[in-house]
Design an enzyme around this catalytic site. Structure first.
Site, mmCIF file in Angstrom:
data_model
loop_
_atom_site.group_PDB
_atom_site.id
_atom_site.type_symbol
_atom_site.label_atom_id
_atom_site.label_comp_id
_atom_site.label_asym_id
_atom_site.label_seq_id
_atom_site.Cartn_x
_atom_site.Cartn_y
_atom_site.Cartn_z
ATOM 1 N N TYR A 186 1.054 -1.390 0.030
ATOM 2 C CA TYR A 186 0.478 -0.346 -0.396
ATOM 3 C C TYR A 186 1.112 0.898 -0.098
ATOM 4 C CZ TYR A 186 -3.223 2.842 1.811
ATOM 5 O OH TYR A 186 -4.753 4.140 1.929
ATOM 6 N N LYS A 192 1.037 4.162 -2.857
ATOM 7 C CA LYS A 192 0.335 5.439 -2.315
ATOM 8 C C LYS A 192 1.838 6.637 -2.448
ATOM 9 C CE LYS A 192 -3.733 4.928 -0.960
ATOM 10 N NZ LYS A 192 -4.269 5.884 -1.898
#
Length: 313
Positions: free
Chosen positions: A183, A187
């Site tokens: 993640y 991001k």
């Protein structure tokens, strides 16, 4: 198809997005739903995208995009649902096509869709890593690419748009987050993609910015309980609706001149994030020996600002 509308729409509802056509991905719940409702409240015509999957990306039987579109229409706005997978070429292309065929234009794209498969790095398998990067990073790139191609064509045809893209990064992408390697990497990639897109698309009338929101959603409900800014105020600081005003402004024509920026939004606070910049340096004028390079680095570290701590460290 209703033809290109250069203004109007929204039936005179008013607001800073009056008549603008806005596509929001992952808009069936959480932040995306809050964004879609906030845009509609400001007069936008909204394409509500949601694939309708669980927190881990597995399919669900309900149709959240249709529910949010109906919620907007019930409040007097205009919206159309879109259930395509925006991490595929066809799904991303059909998102743009839905806006054009339904409302005749596209003014703003909000990339928001995502899910989690959190693991410590030693337990993170390849399939989970690929799935998270696919939805978050590729799911930003493909809608951006297809929307940008449309706006470039409009510019070349002599109709320069006032187009906006708002991407969704995270504090995890800026600082890292323990247990969220995939993640955080995705991001962080979204921030870099935002910077490149802002530089490349400026000539076509497109502004591209990113937000790093902190809010309670399906992905963060275990982290953020209902948090009050101050006792007795009734203000839920972690409500996703707190983030949406920033997104709506960035997606409006009122944000003219603001591009290539990253904003953190939490509760009632907006912070302009400042990324990598040259810090202390040392110049020898010749090739370093390993030991002397190490000594120079120690001196640079002593002069440098300490980095932000990784979440969860």
């Amino acid at each position: 198809m209703s033809g290109i509308r250069e203004g109007g729409g929204g039936e005179g509802r008013g607001g800073i997005c009056e008549g603008r056509v806005v596509a929001v991905t992952g808009a069936g719940r959480g932040l995306g739903r809050a964004h879609a409702l906030a845009f509609a409240a400001e007069g936008a015509l909204v394409v509500v995208n949601d694939l309708g999957v669980g927190l881990d990306g597995t399919p669900e039987s309900d149709g959240p995009a249709a529910r949010v579109a109906e919620e907007i229409r019930a409040a007097g706005g205009e919206a159309v649902p879109h259930g395509g997978d925006i991490a595929t070429t066809e799904g991303a292309a059909s998102l743009v096509r839905t806006a054009l065929e339904t409302y005749g234009r596209l003014d703003t794209l909000v990339n928001n869709a995502g899910f989690l498969r959190d693991r410590m790095l030693v337990n993170l398998d390849e399939d989970d890593f690929d799935a998270v990067v696919r939805v978050h990073l590729k799911g930003h790139f493909l809608p951006l690419r297809h929307a940008a191609a449309h706006w470039r064509a409009r510019t070349k045809a002599g109709h320069r748009p006032e187009a906006r893209i708002v991407n969704t990064s995270s504090g995890a992408g800026l600082l890292g987050s323990v247990g969220q390697g995939a993640y955080s990497a995705a991001k962080a990639g979204i921030v870099a993609l935002t910077l490149v897109a802002a530089a490349e698309l400026r000539r076509y009338g497109v502004q591209v910015n990113a937000i790093a929101p902190a809010a309670r959603t399906r992905m963060t409900e275990r982290t953020f309980a209902a948090t009050m800014a101050a006792p007795g105020t009734g203000f839920d600081a972690m409500a996703p609706e707190n983030v949406s005003p920033l997104v709506v402004w960035l997606g409006s024509a009122a944000s003219a001149g603001v591009t290539g920026r990253v904003f953190e939004a939490e509760g009632g606070r907006i912070t302009l994030m400042e990324g990598w910049r040259p810090g202390p340096g040392a110049e020898k004028g010749a090739r370093w020996e390993p030991a002397e390079a190490g000594a120079a680095i120690r001196e640079l570290l002593a002069r440098a600002t300490a980095p932000g701590q990784v979440y969860g460290a």
